[in-house]
Write an enzyme that holds these catalytic residues in place. Structure first.
Site, PDB file in Angstrom:
ATOM      1  NE  ARG A 155     -11.233  57.099 -22.480  1.00 20.54           N
ATOM      2  CZ  ARG A 155     -10.070  56.460 -22.397  1.00 20.54           C
ATOM      3  NH1 ARG A 155      -9.152  56.618 -23.328  1.00 20.54           N
ATOM      4  NH2 ARG A 155      -9.817  55.685 -21.376  1.00 20.54           N
ATOM      5  CE  LYS A 179     -30.779  66.948 -29.705  1.00 16.86           C
ATOM      6  NZ  LYS A 179     -32.182  67.165 -29.299  1.00 16.86           N
ATOM      7  CD  GLU A 191     -39.179  64.888 -37.228  1.00 11.82           C
ATOM      8  OE1 GLU A 191     -38.804  66.073 -37.091  1.00 11.82           O
ATOM      9  OE2 GLU A 191     -39.196  64.077 -36.286  1.00 11.82           O
ATOM     10  CE  LYS A 193     -31.195  68.440 -36.546  1.00 12.30           C
ATOM     11  NZ  LYS A 193     -31.735  67.169 -36.100  1.00 12.30           N
ATOM     12  CD  GLU A 231     -31.705  69.888 -27.198  1.00 11.14           C
ATOM     13  OE1 GLU A 231     -31.204  68.802 -26.877  1.00 11.14           O
ATOM     14  OE2 GLU A 231     -32.781  69.977 -27.796  1.00 11.14           O
ATOM     15  NE  ARG A 255     -29.448  69.989 -31.649  1.00  5.31           N
ATOM     16  CZ  ARG A 255     -28.454  69.287 -32.162  1.00  5.31           C
ATOM     17  NH1 ARG A 255     -27.252  69.781 -32.190  1.00  5.31           N
ATOM     18  NH2 ARG A 255     -28.658  68.089 -32.646  1.00  5.31           N
ATOM     19  CG  ASN A 297     -36.529  69.141 -29.007  1.00  3.66           C
ATOM     20  OD1 ASN A 297     -36.195  68.132 -29.636  1.00  3.66           O
ATOM     21  ND2 ASN A 297     -35.714  69.767 -28.180  1.00  3.66           N
ATOM     22  CG  HIS A 321     -39.655  66.137 -31.426  1.00  2.00           C
ATOM     23  ND1 HIS A 321     -40.055  66.880 -32.517  1.00  2.00           N
ATOM     24  CD2 HIS A 321     -38.825  65.180 -31.911  1.00  2.00           C
ATOM     25  CE1 HIS A 321     -39.471  66.392 -33.605  1.00  2.00           C
ATOM     26  NE2 HIS A 321     -38.723  65.367 -33.270  1.00  2.00           N
ATOM     27  CG  HIS A 344     -39.744  62.390 -27.545  1.00  2.08           C
ATOM     28  ND1 HIS A 344     -38.708  63.213 -27.183  1.00  2.08           N
ATOM     29  CD2 HIS A 344     -39.445  61.923 -28.773  1.00  2.08           C
ATOM     30  CE1 HIS A 344     -37.818  63.246 -28.165  1.00  2.08           C
ATOM     31  NE2 HIS A 344     -38.243  62.478 -29.144  1.00  2.08           N
ATOM     32  CG  HIS A 391     -39.557  60.026 -34.296  1.00  2.00           C
ATOM     33  ND1 HIS A 391     -39.649  60.329 -32.948  1.00  2.00           N
ATOM     34  CD2 HIS A 391     -38.941  61.088 -34.880  1.00  2.00           C
ATOM     35  CE1 HIS A 391     -39.110  61.515 -32.743  1.00  2.00           C
ATOM     36  NE2 HIS A 391     -38.672  61.994 -33.890  1.00  2.00           N
TER      37      HIS A 391
END
Lengths: 360, 360
Positions: B121, B143, B185, B227, B237, B242, B246, B249, B253, B266
């Site tokens: 956990r 993330k 990026e 960032k 998010e 936030r 993206n 993205h 994506h 990417h």
């Protein structure tokens, strides 16, 4: 309906306890957020009794409902089942506002919670526990996860539910053996933090076994209050306070592991673990014989097993204990009772554990 | 060494940026807690260059070090690889004080982070990003996750690292194509929040391509600062703030998904996505032609692709966008630039997206 609130700031939530309240579940879920998609995670055994009621309650509250049915049993509590839930959620294009509804016992709740924790980096979920053990323990506190072939609950995350919703009537269809196993967890709360509650249990064995409504609701509510207080103090099991909830679990988990999760229900293993912990505490001079004996006797009055069978290898049990999550830096920390209502953490070396487990 | 602090209360952490600093990693990890076990998660490509240095640095700081080597590539970013890491951790009996050290690019960081988030956990992890894209993006912000056959990063969790440690010298061994992909990026940060930084990039194309030390450290540090500020505002998010990260993205994506994560790095997909987003913003009357063109030109000067190839089906790209996590309630929210340094969120219906993507 009675309400217990778990105080965790923005992650806080309510536990609602009632009888014949299942048809109102959807209306309560409706208040949680803007989401319109709900996926019920359940198993075929529970589904046969309650799925129709839950489904139509959610549909009436304008949810677009789907059902993800898993196999029934602790041995299906694996990462594979989590992927199965994820596949279902992807196929129906569940978004971040969606809700997972866990309908069932602790295994279903742990898996649905873990799937919710790890889908889109966390979506909301609602616990609808239908067993005693889930109602008083696993559905409250945010522990989610699955078993690893080498140990119980090794894979998991903390993820708090948005709501816990309990209908006492669901206990009516619970097999006798599962009902009794849940009572071991109930007794645990008395030992770790409430001697008055322990007395109450000793005085109401027959009423509890008959699921007398007033007594049942009181027992479940009191357990939730006691657990909620501990969880609010130590959400992620870092301060040590939450560790007291593991009373009976260190030996219990090990016993489940060496019997491959097939021989014992979780609560049964915990009951045996409580007796083992009481004997260890007594042997270490921490607990009086009388206080040890009251625990064993009460478990026995509820028809619960209290002994590790002679043919189970104590060394294997001790070895499994060292793999338990609660092991830190090579030492095993056990929760031991000083008296009924008061426990403390004691650290033992692996060698000492082997010696202590031999004597149980 | 330069330091950027991510302000997240008890989950806050430092980003350390230096050159030839890898041998001091162990000493910095030593300050994080009492744990003595460290597992390095890496791949064979990165291991060939830096594993020995990292291993001996950790060992010198009294860590008991093990190595979990994964296959190199985005297509191995699966739940299977996470189970592989978990198996390794169980086999070596890692406890809650143990540390996972992610040595590599974004794929390694995302997977090591997710394995750390879901083992017992949650255990601690340290990011040692060795690529531009990992240094300026994926290693900062918590993330973590893996891909699902039907979509990128659908399975994951938020889990903040305890430390991010960057040695600029590791970029020297980075393949040219990966270096360039990372720069997409970098350009993104200029577009979403810092027009002065965008100007700086336009003025320093040659220096950046030559990895001139002062310029490189400044660029990486500025991206991390930008960032870190966004992440501190909106850790999970939820506020929408936030979401500006993206930029590029949503289309990016989708493009990766329809090409099965095999055709584009990417950053390359994000660069194409930025140009697509700029065109959509221009077509919607939000962004001037000149501001659109500056983005395309800068990407092109760094040798980056800017166009969705003609043979890729626009409808498939649009369809993949609706499965993206950022879709909520059937609408697709895209980050669009109003000018360089300023973006906003715009929601489109699935039908509108189909039309817009046709025009890119």
């Amino acid at each position: 309906m009675e309400k217990v609130t778990v105080q965790l700031g923005e992650r806080g939530y309510d536990i609602l306890i009632g009888s014949a309240t299942l048809p109102t579940l959807g209306a309560h879920c409706r208040t949680l957020g803007p989401g319109t998609a709900a996926t019920i995670v359940t198993n075929q055994t529970v589904a046969a009794h309650y799925l129709t009621t839950v489904q139509s309650s959610l549909a009436k509250a304008d949810f677009d409902v789907s059902v993800c049915e898993l196999e029934d049993g602790e041995r299906f509590k694996t990462i594979r089942s989590i992927s199965h839930i994820h596949d279902h959620l992807v196929a129906r294009r569940m978004d971040r506002n969606g809700l997972l509804v866990a309908l069932g016992g602790g295994v279903i709740g742990d898996m649905a919670g873990f799937a919710a924790a790890t889908f889109l980096r966390g979506i909301g979920f609602v616990q609808v526990p239908t067993t005693v053990v889930a109602q008083v323990d696993s559905s409250v506190g945010g522990k989610t996860g699955v078993n690893h072939p080498r140990g119980k609950n090794l894979i998991g995350a903390f993820h708090q539910p948005r709501l816990v919703f309990m209908d006492m009537n669901t206990l009516a269809t619970l097999p006798r053996r599962e009902l009794l196993a849940g009572i071991a967890e109930v007794i645990k709360y008395g030992v770790i933090s409430d001697p008055v509650f322990f007395d109450y249990l000793e005085a109401n064995v027959e009423e509890i076994l008959a699921l007398e409504p007033g007594v049942t609701a009181h027992v479940v509510r009191r357990c939730c209050e006691l657990k909620a207080a501990v969880v609010a103090d130590d959400e992620r099991e870092t301060s040590g306070r939450r560790a007291i909830l593991n009373y009976g679990h260190t030996v219990g988990h090990a016993l489940e592991a060496v019997t491959r999760y097939r021989r014992y229900l979780h609560g049964e293993a915990v009951g045996i673990g409580m007796v083992a912990a009481a004997r260890i505490a007594h042997r270490e001079g921490i607990l009086d014989e009388d206080q040890m004996e009251r625990q064993r006797t009460l478990l026995q009055r509820f028809g619960l097993p209290t002994e590790i069978p002679a043919r189970i290898d104590r060394a294997a049990v001790a070895d499994a204990m060292t793999l338990d999550k609660k092991a830190a830096g090579g030492h095993i920390r056990m929760v031991l009772a000083e008296r009924i209502g008061q426990v403390k953490l004691v650290a033992f070396s692996a060698e000492k554990v082997r010696e202590l487990v031999r004597g149980t």
